[in-house]
Every structure is written in C-alpha cells, then in structure tokens.
Motif scaffolding. Structure first.
Motif, mmCIF file in Angstrom:
data_model
loop_
_atom_site.group_PDB
_atom_site.id
_atom_site.type_symbol
_atom_site.label_atom_id
_atom_site.label_comp_id
_atom_site.label_asym_id
_atom_site.label_seq_id
_atom_site.Cartn_x
_atom_site.Cartn_y
_atom_site.Cartn_z
ATOM 1 N N ILE A 1 76.001 -12.319 -28.696
ATOM 2 C CA ILE A 1 74.905 -11.340 -28.732
ATOM 3 C C ILE A 1 75.156 -10.278 -29.797
ATOM 4 C CG2 ILE A 1 73.723 -9.563 -27.383
ATOM 5 C CD1 ILE A 1 74.186 -11.370 -24.922
ATOM 6 N N ASP A 2 76.405 -9.853 -29.937
ATOM 7 C CA ASP A 2 76.726 -8.893 -30.998
ATOM 8 C C ASP A 2 76.427 -9.469 -32.380
ATOM 9 O OD1 ASP A 2 77.507 -6.947 -29.227
ATOM 10 O OD2 ASP A 2 79.665 -7.219 -29.525
ATOM 11 N N ALA A 3 76.682 -10.772 -32.539
ATOM 12 C CA ALA A 3 76.387 -11.412 -33.829
ATOM 13 C C ALA A 3 74.884 -11.495 -34.059
ATOM 14 C CB ALA A 3 77.023 -12.798 -33.879
ATOM 15 N N ILE A 4 74.127 -11.852 -33.027
ATOM 16 C CA ILE A 4 72.671 -11.959 -33.161
ATOM 17 C C ILE A 4 72.042 -10.598 -33.471
ATOM 18 C CG2 ILE A 4 70.545 -12.422 -31.866
ATOM 19 C CD1 ILE A 4 72.076 -14.681 -30.424
ATOM 20 N N THR A 5 72.590 -9.539 -32.868
ATOM 21 C CA THR A 5 72.023 -8.200 -33.062
ATOM 22 C C THR A 5 72.672 -7.439 -34.212
ATOM 23 O OG1 THR A 5 73.528 -7.307 -31.368
ATOM 24 C CG2 THR A 5 71.318 -7.993 -30.657
ATOM 25 N N THR B 1 75.680 -12.226 -16.524
ATOM 26 C CA THR B 1 76.619 -11.164 -16.161
ATOM 27 C C THR B 1 76.946 -10.216 -17.302
ATOM 28 O OG1 THR B 1 77.648 -12.742 -14.625
ATOM 29 C CG2 THR B 1 78.871 -10.740 -15.084
ATOM 30 N N VAL B 2 76.867 -10.685 -18.536
ATOM 31 C CA VAL B 2 77.403 -9.940 -19.673
ATOM 32 C C VAL B 2 76.833 -8.531 -19.787
ATOM 33 C CG1 VAL B 2 75.714 -10.914 -21.319
ATOM 34 C CG2 VAL B 2 77.952 -10.091 -22.137
ATOM 35 N N GLY B 3 75.553 -8.348 -19.473
ATOM 36 C CA GLY B 3 74.935 -7.037 -19.599
ATOM 37 C C GLY B 3 75.431 -6.026 -18.595
ATOM 38 N N GLY B 4 76.019 -6.490 -17.503
ATOM 39 C CA GLY B 4 76.601 -5.586 -16.524
ATOM 40 C C GLY B 4 78.033 -5.206 -16.842
ATOM 41 N N ILE B 5 78.644 -5.907 -17.787
ATOM 42 C CA ILE B 5 80.035 -5.645 -18.172
ATOM 43 C C ILE B 5 80.103 -4.842 -19.466
ATOM 44 C CG2 ILE B 5 82.240 -6.712 -18.797
ATOM 45 C CD1 ILE B 5 81.540 -7.191 -15.908
ATOM 46 N N PHE B 6 79.261 -5.216 -20.438
ATOM 47 C CA PHE B 6 79.328 -4.605 -21.764
ATOM 48 C C PHE B 6 78.003 -3.945 -22.140
ATOM 49 C CE2 PHE B 6 82.309 -8.237 -22.026
ATOM 50 C CZ PHE B 6 83.465 -7.562 -22.406
ATOM 51 N N PRO B 7 78.043 -2.847 -22.893
ATOM 52 C CA PRO B 7 76.809 -2.323 -23.488
ATOM 53 C C PRO B 7 76.352 -3.256 -24.604
ATOM 54 C CG PRO B 7 78.716 -1.093 -24.293
ATOM 55 C CD PRO B 7 79.228 -2.029 -23.241
ATOM 56 N N LEU B 8 75.078 -3.596 -24.620
ATOM 57 C CA LEU B 8 74.532 -4.550 -25.588
ATOM 58 C C LEU B 8 73.292 -3.967 -26.258
ATOM 59 C CD1 LEU B 8 74.675 -7.757 -23.344
ATOM 60 C CD2 LEU B 8 76.327 -7.133 -25.130
ATOM 61 N N ASN B 9 73.034 -4.391 -27.472
ATOM 62 C CA ASN B 9 71.821 -3.973 -28.160
ATOM 63 C C ASN B 9 70.597 -4.758 -27.716
ATOM 64 O OD1 ASN B 9 73.246 -2.089 -29.538
ATOM 65 N ND2 ASN B 9 73.172 -3.101 -31.528
ATOM 66 N N ALA B 10 70.826 -5.900 -27.055
ATOM 67 C CA ALA B 10 69.726 -6.695 -26.494
ATOM 68 C C ALA B 10 70.267 -7.458 -25.295
ATOM 69 C CB ALA B 10 69.158 -7.652 -27.537
ATOM 70 N N GLN B 11 69.465 -7.591 -24.273
ATOM 71 C CA GLN B 11 69.884 -8.281 -23.059
ATOM 72 C C GLN B 11 69.419 -9.742 -23.082
ATOM 73 O OE1 GLN B 11 71.768 -7.192 -20.511
ATOM 74 N NE2 GLN B 11 72.044 -5.181 -21.466
ATOM 75 N N PRO B 12 70.287 -10.667 -22.663
ATOM 76 C CA PRO B 12 69.845 -12.063 -22.573
ATOM 77 C C PRO B 12 68.822 -12.253 -21.458
ATOM 78 C CG PRO B 12 72.064 -11.810 -21.693
ATOM 79 C CD PRO B 12 71.697 -10.495 -22.291
ATOM 80 N N ARG B 13 67.851 -13.106 -21.713
ATOM 81 C CA ARG B 13 66.800 -13.431 -20.744
ATOM 82 C C ARG B 13 66.871 -14.933 -20.459
ATOM 83 N NH1 ARG B 13 63.113 -12.646 -23.910
ATOM 84 N NH2 ARG B 13 62.190 -14.718 -24.186
ATOM 85 N N LEU B 14 67.199 -15.316 -19.238
ATOM 86 C CA LEU B 14 67.361 -16.720 -18.872
ATOM 87 C C LEU B 14 65.984 -17.364 -18.782
ATOM 88 C CD1 LEU B 14 70.125 -15.432 -18.239
ATOM 89 C CD2 LEU B 14 70.346 -17.044 -16.344
#
Length: 379
Positions: A339-343, A30-43
């Motif tokens: 994700i912010d920490a990883i990117t 869900t996180v990518g639909g709520i927040f702008p991210l530098n990378a999207q998680p892939r399950l």
C-alpha cells in the motif's frame, strides 16, 4: 490504478482462497488497524475455481463480491490491485492479464515456474508503470532486517561465510502424495516452490549471486495419488547448491528439501564474519543469535536477541518485547509495503524486477545441475 489525490481506498481483488489466499485476506483486512496508511484496502472481489467455492470464501473472508472466473476479476474497474495466490503455473497468465488492464499486482512466489514467463511478467509490469510485489514474506521479519543491518554495519566484521537452508517434510511421504506439485509446469519442484524463498533471502542479506554449481535430485521417481494410482515423477525433491556472490570472498552453501522428514519450517541461515557470527531460523522467528569474538573467555557463546519494539515495525503490533510476532503478522507488514508503494510513500520491497533476479538464479541452478559445472547467472 489508484489516483492518490482522489481515492481514499484501494479496491482489492483476490484470486484463490486457500492457505495463502486467507493469509492475504487477513492482512488486507487488518493492516489499517495496525499501521497508519494513506489509503485503506477495500475487499472488493474474490475469484476461485468455481462460483460456489468463490461465494463461500468471499462470505468467510469479507469480500463484497465473488466469481468463478478470474478473467472477470482482473478486468473489473473497481479493482485497483490483484492479489494472486494460485498454484505457481497460473501466476503468469493472471498477472499478465491484470497488468494489461492497468492493475497493480501482488503475486505469491515464485514469480513463475519458467524464466521466460518471469521475464515477460517483469517487462509487462515496467511497460504498465504499475506497482508489483512478490510475496517473499519471510523477508518482512523485523529480526531479518536487523540481521541485514548488522551485516551492513560490519558488526561481525567482514562476511566470510554463509550457510542457508529451507528444509521441510511436507512432501516426505511417497504414498498418497501425488498432486499438482509433482508437475514441473505446475509447481516447478522444491527449488521453485520453497527454494525461491531461500535464494531471495540470501540475496536480500548478501547481494546478487553471480555463479552456481548444483545438484537437483528426485528422491521418489514415482508417487501414488490418494486413490493409490502410481504416477511417474520428474521434479526435484532436493537441491544442493554452491553459490558465489558479487563482491563476497567465499562460496556459500544452500540446501533445499521438501522431503526432510521431521522438519516443519526449516528456513534458516548462519552468517559467519571475521569477528563474529549470526544464526536465525524461521521456526523461532522472534529470535536471532549473535556471537562476537571479543567476549570474555568465560562468557563466550551465542547471545539471543529477542524481538521487541527496538526492531521496527514490531512496536506497531505490541509495545512489550518478547510477546512474539507470527506468520500472518509478516503478511500484514508485507501488505503495508504494498500500500505504501501504491500511494507513493516508499518503493515496493520486492517488485517483479527483484523476483526476476531470483528466477535467473534458479534457471542457472537447473543448468548447472544438468552440466555439473559452475554456471553464470544471466544478468
């Protein structure tokens, strides 16, 4: 590890698909639909206790692959971050192997059931140079961040008192309640399992704890399993703790119990200041109550502040105040932090090094309970 210049996705490997595993999966999805991210998680990959359970969970939660062997997952080259949501005793071996393979690690609390393992995990993470995050998700609440800021800004004056509680009743029945949680090496008792949240929360609000005196109690020395067989128990059901904080002129009171009949989610605290006070309970996680001494006598009392866009990142979920965030939303905020920490956007909010400080406090509490004396927290 993720190369921020080349990768647009982060491969997620999840170990465990129970209550917390599902919460992690929902957050990653869900996180990518709520927040702008530098990378999207892939399950990418899910591991569980056997291949059949893992395959069923992977299908339900949206993971591409599954396995009954977590060793396979932590070694997989497609995995960038390993999320660990297993019983507490399994955190250390899983995290250590994931770190040895250069993976970022997102581990549920407590970091481990022993200080020795928590220290080994932290040292391995620092040596690996990866991102780690421990799931103290109640600290992600925008209203808790608001309280922290009020304290820092001196809004209620000098802080002169703190009472904290984590009381719940899910282990309140003796009959039929014997499980893995009753083994010291598996769950670590009420202090580790739920008290770690309270200790971490108090540190988040007030700073490091330096000394403690405590009493740990086993309320039920025997418990029966669902089949009626009686088993001896030697873990703490309750903890009563007095704690001193660095640079704070008072002794705080902390109360932990998982046998508190009638309580569901009693993580709560009250902060007392020289010019006011603040109250919060997780059972009403969208509210904070604040009292200020300079109110008119006929208007004296606590005022309720309600969550809304004025308390980021609430507005990312909903533009209207009072519409409420929930438990899974706190997990989504937590995964954004990961994700912010990883990117490279921001540091991890609770890395292994921070959770190690909480583990050191719990170790001091156990030592204090054994001696009945004030005990220093190791640094």
């Amino acid at each position: 590890m993720v190369d921020n210049n080349k990768s647009k996705t982060i491969g997620v490997g999840l170990i465990g698909s129970g209550f917390m595993g599902k919460a992690h999966a929902v957050a990653f999805r869900t996180v990518g639909g709520i927040f702008p991210l530098n990378a999207q998680p892939r399950l990418e990959f899910l591991a569980d206790r056997n291949a059949e359970v893992a395959a069923e969970a992977a299908h339900a939660l949206g993971f591409s692959r599954s396995t009954g062997d977590w060793h396979e997952l932590v070694c997989d080259p497609a995995i960038d971050v390993v999320a660990i949501t297993t019983p507490n005793s399994q955190h250390a071996p899983m995290a250590l192997e994931a770190l040895a393979n250069g993976k970022h690690v997102y581990c549920e609390k407590p970091l481990s059931t022993t200080l020795e393992n928590a220290l080994a995990m932290t040292e391995a993470a620092e040596a690996a140079g990866v991102v780690t995050l421990v799931g103290f998700n109640y600290q992600r609440n925008p209203m808790v961040h608001a309280v922290r800021q009020m304290i820092a800004d001196g809004e209620i004056g000098d802080i002169i008192g703190f009472n904290g509680h984590y009381v719940a009743g899910f282990m309140g029945r003796r009959e039929g309640s014997y499980s893995w949680r009753m083994h010291p090496d598996e769950a670590g008792g009420a202090l580790a399992d739920i008290g770690s949240h309270l200790i971490s929360m108090s540190r988040f609000l007030l700073g490091d704890i330096t000394d403690v005196i405590a009493r740990l109690d086993t309320v039920y020395p025997t418990r029966s399993s669902p089949d009626g067989v009686e088993h001896p128990v030697d873990i703490d059901d309750q903890a009563a703790i007095l704690a001193r904080f660095r640079d704070r002129p008072f002794t705080a009171m902390l109360d932990v119990s998982w046998v508190a009949t009638g309580r569901e989610m009693g993580l709560a605290f009250e902060v007392t200041g020289s010019r006011g006070a603040i109250k919060f309970t997780q059972e009403r996680l969208n509210e904070v109550q604040i009292f200020k001494r300079d109110q008119p006598a006929n208007r004296s009392g606590f005022t309720t502040l309600t969550a809304g866009p004025a308390y980021p990142p609430y507005g990312a979920f909903c533009p209207g105040p009072g519409h409420q965030l929930g438990f899974n939303d706190l997990k989504i905020i937590e995964v954004k932090g990961l994700i912010d920490a990883i990117t490279g956007v921001a540091p991890s909010p609770t890395p292994f090094a921070d959770a190690l400080k909480t583990a050191r406090v719990m170790d001091a509490i156990h030592r204090a309970s054994a001696t009945g004396e004030w005990t220093a927290v190791e640094r």
